[in-house]
Motif scaffolding. Structure first.
Motif, PDB file in Angstrom:
ATOM      1  N   LEU A  88       0.830  -1.207   0.000  1.00  0.00           N
ATOM      2  CA  LEU A  88       0.000   0.000   0.000  1.00  0.00           C
ATOM      3  C   LEU A  88       0.867   1.261   0.000  1.00  0.00           C
ATOM      4  O   LEU A  88       0.566   2.227  -0.700  1.00  0.00           O
ATOM      5  N   TRP A  89       1.936   1.239   0.789  1.00  0.00           N
ATOM      6  CA  TRP A  89       2.808   2.410   0.822  1.00  0.00           C
ATOM      7  C   TRP A  89       3.523   2.599  -0.515  1.00  0.00           C
ATOM      8  O   TRP A  89       3.606   3.710  -1.018  1.00  0.00           O
ATOM      9  N   LEU A  90       4.002   1.515  -1.095  1.00  0.00           N
ATOM     10  CA  LEU A  90       4.669   1.620  -2.398  1.00  0.00           C
ATOM     11  C   LEU A  90       3.693   2.102  -3.472  1.00  0.00           C
ATOM     12  O   LEU A  90       4.076   2.870  -4.364  1.00  0.00           O
ATOM     13  N   ALA A 129      10.017   4.200   4.705  1.00  0.00           N
ATOM     14  CA  ALA A 129       9.866   2.851   4.152  1.00  0.00           C
ATOM     15  C   ALA A 129      10.551   1.788   5.004  1.00  0.00           C
ATOM     16  O   ALA A 129      10.106   0.637   5.037  1.00  0.00           O
ATOM     17  N   ALA A 130      11.624   2.148   5.691  1.00  0.00           N
ATOM     18  CA  ALA A 130      12.434   1.166   6.416  1.00  0.00           C
ATOM     19  C   ALA A 130      11.632   0.306   7.405  1.00  0.00           C
ATOM     20  O   ALA A 130      11.740  -0.929   7.360  1.00  0.00           O
ATOM     21  N   PRO A 131      10.813   0.892   8.282  1.00  0.00           N
ATOM     22  CA  PRO A 131      10.074   0.037   9.218  1.00  0.00           C
ATOM     23  C   PRO A 131       9.092  -0.908   8.507  1.00  0.00           C
ATOM     24  O   PRO A 131       8.905  -2.057   8.937  1.00  0.00           O
ATOM     25  N   LEU A 132       8.485  -0.434   7.431  1.00  0.00           N
ATOM     26  CA  LEU A 132       7.560  -1.291   6.687  1.00  0.00           C
ATOM     27  C   LEU A 132       8.306  -2.450   6.044  1.00  0.00           C
ATOM     28  O   LEU A 132       7.844  -3.597   6.077  1.00  0.00           O
ATOM     29  N   LEU A 133       9.461  -2.149   5.463  1.00  0.00           N
ATOM     30  CA  LEU A 133      10.265  -3.197   4.840  1.00  0.00           C
ATOM     31  C   LEU A 133      10.780  -4.176   5.887  1.00  0.00           C
ATOM     32  O   LEU A 133      10.733  -5.398   5.674  1.00  0.00           O
ATOM     33  N   GLU A 134      11.238  -3.667   7.022  1.00  0.00           N
ATOM     34  CA  GLU A 134      11.748  -4.532   8.089  1.00  0.00           C
ATOM     35  C   GLU A 134      10.665  -5.485   8.585  1.00  0.00           C
ATOM     36  O   GLU A 134      10.922  -6.689   8.780  1.00  0.00           O
ATOM     37  N   ARG A 135       9.456  -4.973   8.790  1.00  0.00           N
ATOM     38  CA  ARG A 135       8.337  -5.829   9.231  1.00  0.00           C
ATOM     39  C   ARG A 135       8.036  -6.888   8.183  1.00  0.00           C
ATOM     40  O   ARG A 135       7.820  -8.059   8.500  1.00  0.00           O
ATOM     41  N   ASP A 150      16.699  -0.002  -2.720  1.00  0.00           N
ATOM     42  CA  ASP A 150      16.202  -0.737  -3.884  1.00  0.00           C
ATOM     43  C   ASP A 150      14.774  -0.312  -4.209  1.00  0.00           C
ATOM     44  O   ASP A 150      14.448  -0.032  -5.366  1.00  0.00           O
ATOM     45  N   LEU A 151      13.938  -0.265  -3.186  1.00  0.00           N
ATOM     46  CA  LEU A 151      12.528   0.068  -3.400  1.00  0.00           C
ATOM     47  C   LEU A 151      12.363   1.498  -3.915  1.00  0.00           C
ATOM     48  O   LEU A 151      11.579   1.746  -4.834  1.00  0.00           O
ATOM     49  N   LEU A 152      13.106   2.428  -3.316  1.00  0.00           N
ATOM     50  CA  LEU A 152      13.016   3.819  -3.766  1.00  0.00           C
ATOM     51  C   LEU A 152      13.509   3.956  -5.207  1.00  0.00           C
ATOM     52  O   LEU A 152      12.906   4.670  -6.008  1.00  0.00           O
ATOM     53  N   ALA A 153      14.585   3.257  -5.541  1.00  0.00           N
ATOM     54  CA  ALA A 153      15.105   3.319  -6.906  1.00  0.00           C
ATOM     55  C   ALA A 153      14.100   2.727  -7.896  1.00  0.00           C
ATOM     56  O   ALA A 153      13.901   3.281  -8.992  1.00  0.00           O
ATOM     57  N   LEU A 154      13.452   1.634  -7.513  1.00  0.00           N
ATOM     58  CA  LEU A 154      12.463   1.012  -8.399  1.00  0.00           C
ATOM     59  C   LEU A 154      11.284   1.945  -8.657  1.00  0.00           C
ATOM     60  O   LEU A 154      10.865   2.134  -9.804  1.00  0.00           O
ATOM     61  N   LEU A 175       3.388  -1.317 -13.747  1.00  0.00           N
ATOM     62  CA  LEU A 175       4.811  -1.604 -13.607  1.00  0.00           C
ATOM     63  C   LEU A 175       5.174  -1.952 -12.169  1.00  0.00           C
ATOM     64  O   LEU A 175       6.029  -2.806 -11.927  1.00  0.00           O
ATOM     65  N   LEU A 176       4.518  -1.309 -11.206  1.00  0.00           N
ATOM     66  CA  LEU A 176       4.774  -1.650  -9.807  1.00  0.00           C
ATOM     67  C   LEU A 176       4.357  -3.088  -9.525  1.00  0.00           C
ATOM     68  O   LEU A 176       5.098  -3.831  -8.879  1.00  0.00           O
TER      69      LEU A 176
END
Length: 187
Positions: A88-90, A129-135, A150-154, A175-176
């Motif tokens: 959802l955040w992405l 994004a970090a806490p969401l990715l870590e979870r 990686d996620l921000l670059a994508l 694309l996402l």
């Protein structure tokens, strides 16, 4: 001693930012400062008093929206499904990136976000994004080794790739989805 803005100055500042965000979404990072002033109902001198140049105005517009994305990440941290929260955040970041022409280019342009600038867009997005990715990683919902960078670059790449397309938001979402098939661990 901190300077307190008058109420009319605060309103003008907020109105200029509101109009600037809409103009950047419609016309990209090259949106006319004069048009922003006209639509906001202020003189160009007022815009320049609040934002001495295009760079400062773009930084303020992007920082405001990045702040909203950061707040959304905090909300999503309570979602019981870490995978869904990250997706959802992405999606929200992709929607903004594809609807704000020039944002992706501005995020990667040297000088807009300086190294060590804690309020910089990239730094704030990474922190959000970090806490969401870590979870999601702890839950086994993402492929091993995926980083916030990686996620921000994508997403930035998706935003750049869809700029100028007839329906950048739809193309960005598509694309996402394709990208996430490679990023997320299989269910």
């Amino acid at each position: 001693m901190a300077v307190v803005k008058r109420a009319d100055a605060r309103r003008n500042h907020a109105r200029i930012l509101e109009v600037a965000e809409a103009e950047v979404a419609a016309h990209g990072a090259d949106a006319s400062l004069e048009k922003i002033a006209r639509v906001a109902g202020v003189g160009s001198a007022t815009v320049r008093r609040h934002f001495p140049g295009r760079r400062e105005l773009l930084q303020a517009v992007f920082a405001q929206r990045i702040g909203a994305l950061a707040e959304y990440a905090v909300e999503l941290a309570a979602d019981p499904d870490p995978r869904r929260a990250l997706v959802l955040w992405l999606e929200a970041f992709t929607d903004y990136g594809t609807s704000s022409r020039g944002m992706a280019g501005a995020l990667v342009a040297e000088g807009l976000v300086e190294d060590g600038d804690d309020e910089g867009c990239t730094v704030r997005l990474s922190a959000a994004a970090a806490p969401l990715l870590e979870r999601a990683a702890r839950a086994g919902a993402v492929a091993p080794g995926v980083t916030t960078e990686d996620l921000l670059a994508l997403v930035t790449g998706i935003s750049l790739a869809t700029e100028g397309r007839p329906d950048p938001a739809e193309q960005g979402r598509r694309l996402l989805r394709l990208t996430l098939e490679g990023v997320l661990a299989p269910r």
